[in-house]
Design an enzyme around this catalytic site. Structure first.
Site, PDB file in Angstrom:
ATOM      1  N   ASP A  16       3.073   7.746  -1.688  1.00  0.00           N
ATOM      2  CA  ASP A  16       2.955   6.351  -2.115  1.00  0.00           C
ATOM      3  C   ASP A  16       3.437   5.493  -0.943  1.00  0.00           C
ATOM      4  O   ASP A  16       4.629   5.444  -0.639  1.00  0.00           O
ATOM      5  CB  ASP A  16       3.820   6.136  -3.371  1.00  0.00           C
ATOM      6  CG  ASP A  16       3.712   4.714  -3.909  1.00  0.00           C
ATOM      7  OD1 ASP A  16       3.404   3.797  -3.122  1.00  0.00           O
ATOM      8  OD2 ASP A  16       3.953   4.526  -5.118  1.00  0.00           O
ATOM      9  N   LYS A  37       1.027  -5.306  -3.780  1.00  0.00           N
ATOM     10  CA  LYS A  37       2.185  -5.615  -2.947  1.00  0.00           C
ATOM     11  C   LYS A  37       1.750  -6.095  -1.563  1.00  0.00           C
ATOM     12  O   LYS A  37       1.071  -7.095  -1.448  1.00  0.00           O
ATOM     13  CB  LYS A  37       3.099  -4.385  -2.893  1.00  0.00           C
ATOM     14  CG  LYS A  37       3.368  -3.777  -4.277  1.00  0.00           C
ATOM     15  CD  LYS A  37       4.156  -4.698  -5.165  1.00  0.00           C
ATOM     16  CE  LYS A  37       4.215  -4.387  -6.659  1.00  0.00           C
ATOM     17  NZ  LYS A  37       3.837  -3.147  -7.202  1.00  0.00           N
TER      18      LYS A  37
HETATM   19  C1  LIG Z   1       6.174   1.951  -4.969  1.00  0.00           C
HETATM   20  C2  LIG Z   1       5.270   1.540  -6.100  1.00  0.00           C
HETATM   21  N1  LIG Z   1       4.258   2.342  -6.467  1.00  0.00           N
HETATM   22  C3  LIG Z   1       3.423   2.014  -7.471  1.00  0.00           C
HETATM   23  C4  LIG Z   1       3.587   0.847  -8.189  1.00  0.00           C
HETATM   24  C5  LIG Z   1       2.664   0.541  -9.330  1.00  0.00           C
HETATM   25  O1  LIG Z   1       1.704  -0.404  -8.956  1.00  0.00           O
HETATM   26  P1  LIG Z   1       1.055  -1.465  -9.956  1.00  0.00           P
HETATM   27  O2  LIG Z   1       2.145  -2.356 -10.445  1.00  0.00           O
HETATM   28  O3  LIG Z   1       0.038  -2.166  -9.100  1.00  0.00           O
HETATM   29  O4  LIG Z   1       0.424  -0.701 -11.059  1.00  0.00           O
HETATM   30  C6  LIG Z   1       4.617  -0.029  -7.833  1.00  0.00           C
HETATM   31  C7  LIG Z   1       4.809  -1.282  -8.585  1.00  0.00           C
HETATM   32  O5  LIG Z   1       5.813  -1.952  -8.431  1.00  0.00           O
HETATM   33  C8  LIG Z   1       5.482   0.338  -6.760  1.00  0.00           C
HETATM   34  O6  LIG Z   1       6.510  -0.453  -6.397  1.00  0.00           O
END
Ligand SMILES: Cc1ncc(COP(=O)(O)O)c(C=O)c1O
Length: 393
Positions: free
Chosen positions: A181, A206
């Protein structure tokens, strides 16, 4: 496949041009937002460029997918309605009941909830592990059963660092895949596929989008067979990015490089400020030489990012008071936008991890340092410490 895939062009050139050639009919330099659900066929099965129905493919989404693949140095990108939609699609494509996944012991709360409350019910087992500890990962992996080593680096919210090259070796030796991620670093600061990862995950909500105006997700891979399976699942499950959302992320990506430089500049100064404050007991930032992951981060990241976490010496009450008193740092979940945000992970983004091994400390504050004028940001933190009654404590 886009001509930009595998190209030697620089990051910013790829971010601005990959997947976005001027329109062949009008010459429009900005890609169109194709608000269509379906496409005229030239006789039954006579698809134009493969476009049939917008869940399966849409030209605006195609442009974003080509661009994010190029900037991550992958070959195939897939865009989703959210980061979690991307994660869920990936897990359904890669795993089956009885499989096992290693996840970070301080994973993003929503990712943890997905594993714990959703995927586990369908027979997917998981173990939280300190992914900054290579030996702990090696010990936790179950060869033949562990399908995925799932990594965030830096982690959310404790900003731990994982050694991607070392973890890729460990995962591959056990015939597992390394999924990274890359939301916190962004493709500008770190490109995990070049370090041996098999799949990159993004919450494009983000840094990729960058303006807090869209929710989206993406996956990027290099392997054609894996790409085909993901594409099949993307269409079968249907959690795709809509055309307007895809366009917003595409526009955001164009300025990712310049924004990240400024995020990093400002974050470094905020870190210096926090380090001087007696009311702060610990500053967590991989750019600090005494951060346990600093050496690894210095090798695998271009700079150290715009996310900073810190712990208040006076405990949880002080942390909550500070986040309640900032004015420019907006009290809000999420991160990676041009505006600075502040939050209390224990009660906000990571509340879903309360009572679990992934629970975060109550005295922790997380800031997403934006690109506003630095002095204004520092003055805001200063006044928040005063108003919260913790200044100099
Ligand atoms: C590191 C990380 N991965 C995945 C996600 C999930 O993404 P989304 O909110 O676009 O579904 C977030 C959300 O804050 C995140 O901070």
């Amino acid at each position: 496949m886009s001509v930009y895939i595998g190209s030697v062009l620089g990051f910013d050139t790829l971010a601005i041009h990959a997947g976005q050639d001027p329109d062949p009919t009008t010459g429009a330099v900005s890609p169109a937002i194709h608000t269509t659900s379906t496409y005229k066929q030239d006789g039954v099965g006579g698809l134009r460029d493969g476009y049939e129905y917008s869940r399966s493919a849409n030209p605006t989404r195609t442009a974003l997918q080509a661009c994010i693949a190029a900037v991550e140095h992958g070959t195939h990108g897939l865009a989703f309605a959210s980061g979690l939609a991307a994660e869920d699609t990936l897990l359904r494509a890669l795993t089956k009941p009885g499989d096992h996944v290693l996840i970070p012991d301080d994973a993003y709360g929503g990712t943890y909830r997905l594993f714990d409350k959703v995927e586990q019910r369908w027979g997917l087992d998981y173990t939280p592990v300190a992914i900054s500890d290579v030996d702990a990962v090696r010990a936790a992996i179950r060869p033949g059963v562990t399908r995925i080593v799932w990594v965030e680096t830096p982690t959310n919210p404790l900003l731990g660092i994982a050694d991607l090259q070392a973890l890729a070796e460990i995962a591959h030796a056990a015939e597992a895949l390394l999924v990274v991620d890359n939301t916190f670093a962004s493709p500008y600061l770190q490109q995990p596929l070049r370090l041996g990862a098999d799949v990159v995950v993004h919450s494009t909500t983000k840094y990729a989008g960058g303006h807090s105006d869209v929710v989206g997700g993406a996956l990027v891979v290099r392997d054609a067979e894996l790409a085909e399976s993901l594409s099949f699942h993307q269409n079968s499950i249907g959690a795709v990015a809509g055309p307007f959302d895809a366009w917003l992320v595409l526009r955001g990506l164009k300025t990712l490089g310049v924004r990240m430089e400024r995020h990093c500049d400002n974050a470094e100064r905020v870190v210096e400020f926090l380090q001087r404050r007696p009311e702060v007991s610990t500053v967590l930032y991989p750019g600090l030489p005494d951060h346990p992951g600093h050496q690894v981060a210095a090798v695998q990241m271009k700079r150290f990012g715009g996310m900073v976490s810190f712990r208040m010496a006076a405990g949880e009450r002080a942390a909550v008071d500070v986040v309640n008193h900032t004015r420019l740092f907006t009290l809000a979940e999420s991160l990676g936008g041009v505006e600075s945000l502040i939050e209390h992970p224990g009660r906000m983004t990571h509340a879903s991890a309360a009572g679990s091994p992934l629970e975060v400390p109550g005295d922790l504050i997380r800031v997403s340092v934006g690109i506003e004028t630095l002095d204004d940001l520092l003055a805001d933190l200063e006044q928040a410490f005063v108003k919260a009654g913790v200044a100099g404590s």
